[in-house]
Write a protein that holds these residues in place. Structure first.
Motif, PDB file in Angstrom:
ATOM      1  N   ARG A   1      13.224  -3.785  44.373  1.00 22.10           N
ATOM      2  CA  ARG A   1      12.470  -4.881  44.423  1.00 22.10           C
ATOM      3  C   ARG A   1      11.863  -5.484  43.224  1.00 22.10           C
ATOM      4  N   THR A   2      12.079  -4.577  41.888  1.00 21.48           N
ATOM      5  CA  THR A   2      11.634  -5.150  40.655  1.00 21.48           C
ATOM      6  C   THR A   2      12.915  -5.416  39.635  1.00 21.48           C
ATOM      7  N   GLU A   3      14.016  -4.977  40.314  1.00 21.83           N
ATOM      8  CA  GLU A   3      15.076  -5.471  39.502  1.00 21.83           C
ATOM      9  C   GLU A   3      15.741  -6.868  39.581  1.00 21.83           C
ATOM     10  N   PRO A   4      15.855  -7.491  38.784  1.00 24.81           N
ATOM     11  CA  PRO A   4      16.237  -8.984  38.501  1.00 24.81           C
ATOM     12  C   PRO A   4      17.638  -9.169  39.080  1.00 24.81           C
TER      13      PRO A   4
ATOM     14  N   ARG B   1      14.368   7.578  48.599  1.00 26.80           N
ATOM     15  CA  ARG B   1      14.273   6.269  49.410  1.00 26.80           C
ATOM     16  C   ARG B   1      13.006   5.148  48.793  1.00 26.80           C
ATOM     17  N   LEU B   2      12.106   5.649  48.723  1.00 23.43           N
ATOM     18  CA  LEU B   2      11.045   4.911  48.188  1.00 23.43           C
ATOM     19  C   LEU B   2      11.122   4.265  46.622  1.00 23.43           C
ATOM     20  N   GLU B   3      11.592   5.311  45.791  1.00 26.04           N
ATOM     21  CA  GLU B   3      11.818   5.103  44.411  1.00 26.04           C
ATOM     22  C   GLU B   3      12.953   3.978  44.192  1.00 26.04           C
ATOM     23  N   LEU B   4      13.978   3.991  44.894  1.00 25.42           N
ATOM     24  CA  LEU B   4      15.079   3.090  44.881  1.00 25.42           C
ATOM     25  C   LEU B   4      14.643   1.846  45.520  1.00 25.42           C
TER      26      LEU B   4
END
Length: 71
Positions: free
Chosen positions: A67-70, A59-62
């Motif tokens: 949040r960082t994916e454009p 969950r945290l990783e996804l």
């Protein structure tokens, strides 16, 4: 879309330990906790705790990736 999501999930799964990844993948295959415990060679309680920790880590990783994916 499934390919993109699948790649993200694969990337997130690789951040887990081998034990955690195995428990998650066997769970996704539909094995019961008891069956997973038998395959992995540990107690059912261990399977439950590994699965809970692995799901939380995924969950945290996804979320971090989202949040960082454009867009």
């Amino acid at each position: 879309m499934r390919k993109v999501v699948g790649e993200d999930l694969d990337r997130a799964l690789l951040t887990l330990s081998e034990d955690a990844r195995t428990v998650v993948l066997l769970d996704l295959e539909g094995l019961s906790e008891m069956e997973v415990a038998h395959v992995v060679g540990c107690a059912v309680g261990t399977v439950k705790s590994r699965r809970a920790r692995a799901r939380a880590a995924l969950r945290l990783e996804l979320m971090r990736y989202a949040r960082t994916e454009p867009r």
